[in-house]
Design a protein around this motif. Structure first.
Motif, PDB file in Angstrom:
ATOM      1  N   MET A  27      47.927  38.097  40.561  1.00  0.00           N
ATOM      2  CA  MET A  27      49.305  38.339  40.994  1.00  0.00           C
ATOM      3  C   MET A  27      50.243  37.630  40.018  1.00  0.00           C
ATOM      4  O   MET A  27      49.996  36.480  39.663  1.00  0.00           O
ATOM      5  CB  MET A  27      49.558  37.737  42.370  1.00  0.00           C
ATOM      6  N   LEU A  49      44.875  30.045  43.850  1.00  0.00           N
ATOM      7  CA  LEU A  49      44.336  30.450  45.156  1.00  0.00           C
ATOM      8  C   LEU A  49      42.972  29.821  45.457  1.00  0.00           C
ATOM      9  O   LEU A  49      42.403  30.062  46.495  1.00  0.00           O
ATOM     10  CB  LEU A  49      44.243  31.965  45.297  1.00  0.00           C
TER      11      LEU A  49
ATOM     12  N   HIS B  74      50.075  37.925  49.447  1.00  0.00           N
ATOM     13  CA  HIS B  74      49.325  37.280  50.524  1.00  0.00           C
ATOM     14  C   HIS B  74      47.909  36.976  50.056  1.00  0.00           C
ATOM     15  O   HIS B  74      47.183  37.871  49.650  1.00  0.00           O
ATOM     16  CB  HIS B  74      49.288  38.176  51.764  1.00  0.00           C
ATOM     17  N   PRO B  75      47.509  35.694  50.091  1.00  0.00           N
ATOM     18  CA  PRO B  75      46.193  35.348  49.549  1.00  0.00           C
ATOM     19  C   PRO B  75      45.024  35.839  50.399  1.00  0.00           C
ATOM     20  O   PRO B  75      43.925  35.978  49.882  1.00  0.00           O
ATOM     21  CB  PRO B  75      46.218  33.823  49.512  1.00  0.00           C
ATOM     22  N   ASP B  76      45.264  36.110  51.678  1.00  0.00           N
ATOM     23  CA  ASP B  76      44.165  36.549  52.537  1.00  0.00           C
ATOM     24  C   ASP B  76      44.185  38.055  52.787  1.00  0.00           C
ATOM     25  O   ASP B  76      43.559  38.548  53.717  1.00  0.00           O
ATOM     26  CB  ASP B  76      44.202  35.803  53.883  1.00  0.00           C
ATOM     27  N   ARG B 111      41.367  37.167  57.542  1.00  0.00           N
ATOM     28  CA  ARG B 111      41.455  37.618  56.157  1.00  0.00           C
ATOM     29  C   ARG B 111      41.089  39.102  56.178  1.00  0.00           C
ATOM     30  O   ARG B 111      40.082  39.474  56.783  1.00  0.00           O
ATOM     31  CB  ARG B 111      40.470  36.826  55.313  1.00  0.00           C
TER      32      ARG B 111
END
Lengths: 366, 323
Positions: A27, A49, B74-76, B111
């Motif tokens: 990202m 992350l 969004h990381p999940d 997730r």
């Protein structure tokens, strides 16, 4: 957001944060550093992350706000300005103006609320450890971690805490490093977590000051360490660590006493003519001598004999020379103790008068 | 966040998984093309991630999690789709995904991994995925979306809970579609009831293209255009759509022979030229031509030369009209 800061104050924490940020991210916003200014503190955050590094700087008389700006560009600008310069930072909507003396820069930004920060909430378990002690524990074990193994739980390090007992284990399935120590303050809980490989390596770089006390907090999903003005967080590996206790529950031959450097040098020499891929070296052990020999597919042969203190029955066993010499070089003293399991499946490497760490190397079948 | 008017029932069923705390580890959403499966899956994913879902279970659109979803950071939440439209999801993509999934989720909630279209998983990718599909890590939900369930390997299907989205009721769709277009009924017939597909068909460009192609097809039938030239013009058009038009025209022709009511036709707006054609053509030959079209549909997924494909179809069509 608007502030003025000295280049030297900003540069070191910024460099540390940028080292966490991956060069190629999935990202675009992960290539940015998050700047938050509130209550006279400037907080900078970088993450990939997997790990996250936060650095706090005291910065009075500044106008608060938050934004994310391209990390590498920001670092390069600060790095290339003359030493000691004052850097002025001013945010206008989605642009940031950086000025210093006669240099002016304008950077494109992304909004701060799009930044995927780690949760800030309280974590279940806490303990305190001396930074030097923790760094030593990591140094003694890190090299045994697997790298890109499909058994993904091996690409990491087990941290096992049982009240005041600390146990750190790393293994790639062929060898294992175990570090055991006491914590000064009992924790009152028992927990086993796995730190991922990248997190362990990054953490090792941050623990330079061996005097300080580290506060470590963790839950079942992440771990957080407070290092001076920095907060290092890492996500944990989602798995159980394999049970390695069986390797200790067996009978052994007498231990072999041998001088560390002599063994290491001999191993390196003999390994020259071992199979390049497997590095197998055979040990023929009698009660007072150790004969190492190696041969390769080209039928070259090497042999070397060392004097040892042993005094048990004769045996023959083979090891990967690289694993053995890496384990031996990590010993602090001059003498190495090697104990071979009575079924010739593995050996223990440790040093006299130091029970804190030991290594296990599995035998090879040649 | 809002749903399409015909999705209430499906949503309630998905929502009941959440209220009963029985969200399946792997959900395979299937159903016809153009009825909003993908949108439904996304809404479900967003709702699972949202910190403060609304009373109907939909995501709030305002919490930190929703903002991250909107910014696609969004990381999940992981969205896996082919890197290029029409290509496969490769094993490299799946491996990269698995590597991320070995770590714990970043936030407290679920997730979610959305894979669409799931039939784009190539063999190697699907196989690499099986182990994980069977035993996903903590708090992880996989959502697979496909409109071609049969193309998925049985090993994938058997590891997922199937969720079939049925073709929505016309009465629910028409009021919505009428707001989007004037000739709602025609396009809905053309799309066989699939509302989003109908909406796409309703665009002027699409209608124009369909009429142009029909004119060209008709002129080949009347021996006024040369099949090879038309084939070359058709090369620029999307093959799957064009082939669908061709087969729907042929189906309409057959229906005309048996005096079907106009509301059951695909192309109610083309009824005059179609009914004229229908009288002239030999039904057995027409069915043979239809066979060729069906066969061509399968061939589209191979490396076939498109020019040759259209030439074959059009020459057969031209000969059919001459006899």
């Amino acid at each position: 957001m608007k502030f003025t800061i000295n280049r030297e104050t900003l540069l070191t924490p910024l460099q540390q944060i940028v080292s966490v940020i991956e060069k190629r991210q999935t990202m675009p916003i992960l290539g940015n550093v998050l700047l938050v200014l509130e209550k006279d503190y400037l907080t900078m955050t970088g993450t990939d992350l997997e790990v996250q590094l936060i650095s706090k700087l005291h910065l009075p008389n500044a106008q608060s706000g938050s934004i994310t700006i391209p990390a590498r560009k920001f670092l390069d600008i600060c790095r290339l300005l003359p030493a000691g310069s004052e850097i002025k930072f001013e945010q206008n909507d989605d642009k940031v103006k950086i000025t210093s003396n006669r240099s002016k820069f304008s950077l494109n930004c992304l909004p701060a609320n799009n930044y995927p920060e780690f949760n800030e909430g309280e974590l279940d378990h806490q303990f305190v450890i001396n930074a030097g002690q923790f760094k030593k524990a990591l140094d003694k074990t890190t090299f045994c971690m697997a790298n890109q193994d499909v058994r993904y739980y091996l690409n990491g390090m087990l941290l096992h805490i049982s009240n005041s007992q600390l146990e750190i284990v790393a293994s790639d399935g062929h060898r294992l490093a175990l570090y055991e120590d006491q914590l000064e303050v009992p924790t009152g809980f028992e927990a086993r977590i796995i730190l991922p490989r990248k997190g362990v390596l990054e953490l090792g770089k941050l623990l330079n000051d061996s005097e300080i006390e580290l506060r470590i907090e963790f839950s079942s999903s992440s771990l957080r360490i407070f290092i001076n003005d920095m907060i290092f967080s890492v996500k944990l590996v989602d798995s159980k660590y394999p049970d390695f206790s069986k390797v200790f529950q067996q009978s052994f031959f007498n231990s072999i006493h041998i001088e560390k450097t002599v063994l290491k040098n001999a191993l390196t020499r003999v390994a020259v003519l071992s199979n390049e891929k497997f590095k197998g070296v055979t040990f023929d052990i009698t009660s007072d001598s150790l004969k190492m020999s190696a041969h390769n597919p080209e039928h070259d042969e090497a042999e070397e004999e060392l004097a040892i203190i042993y005094g048990d029955e004769e045996l023959s066993i083979a090891f990967n020379a690289q694993y053995l010499s890496e384990a031996v070089s990590n010993l602090d003293g001059d003498t190495a103790f090697i104990t071979i399991a009575s079924d010739s499946s593995s050996c223990f490497i440790y040093e006299p008068n130091n029970e804190k760490y030991k290594y296990v190397v599995m035998a090879m079948r040649l | 966040m809002k749903l399409y008017p015909w999705q209430q029932n499906d949503w309630q069923q998905l929502q009941s998984y959440v209220t009963q705390q029985r969200v399946p580890q792997a959900l395979l959403i299937n159903g016809a093309l153009g009825i909003g499966k993908q949108y439904l899956a996304e809404q479900f994913a967003h709702a699972l991630l949202c910190e403060r879902p609304k009373s109907d279970g939909l995501s709030c659109g305002e919490c930190g999690s929703c903002l991250l979803v909107k910014a696609q950071t969004h990381p999940d939440f992981m969205d896996v789709q082919p890197e290029e439209v029409g290509k496969n999801i490769t094993i490299a993509q799946i491996r990269a995904l698995m590597e991320k999934l070995t770590l714990k989720p970043q936030f407290e909630r679920y997730r979610v991994i959305l894979i669409h279209p799931a039939d784009a998983l190539n063999n190697a990718a699907a196989n690499a995925f099986l182990k994980f599909l069977e035993e996903p890590t903590e708090r992880t939900v996989l959502i697979l979306v496909t409109h071609r369930l049969n193309k998925l390997p049985a090993t994938i299907k058997s590891r997922c809970q199937k969720f079939t989205v049925v073709m929505p009721d016309k009465n629910l769709v028409l009021p919505w579609l009428s707001q989007q277009t004037n000739n709602a009924e025609i396009v809905l017939n053309l799309a066989q009831g699939a509302p989003l597909l109908a909406k796409k068909y309703a665009t002027d460009e699409h209608t124009q293209q369909r009429h142009d192609c029909f004119a060209a097809w008709l002129s080949v039938a009347k021996q006024q255009s040369h099949p090879v030239i038309v084939a070359e013009q058709w090369l620029k058009l999307p093959e799957a759509t064009l082939l669908f038009w061709l087969s729907s025209w042929v189906i309409d022709l057959m229906r005309y022979r048996y005096q079907t009511a106009p509301k059951n036709l695909y192309h109610a707006d083309l009824n005059v030229p179609l009914s004229e054609l229908a009288v002239r053509l030999n039904p057995i030959k027409l069915i043979e031509f239809y066979d060729l079209l069906l066969f061509s549909r399968r061939r589209l997924e191979t490396q076939i030369n498109k020019q040759v494909l259209w030439e074959e179809i059009l020459i057969t069509w031209s000969l059919l009209n001459r006899s």
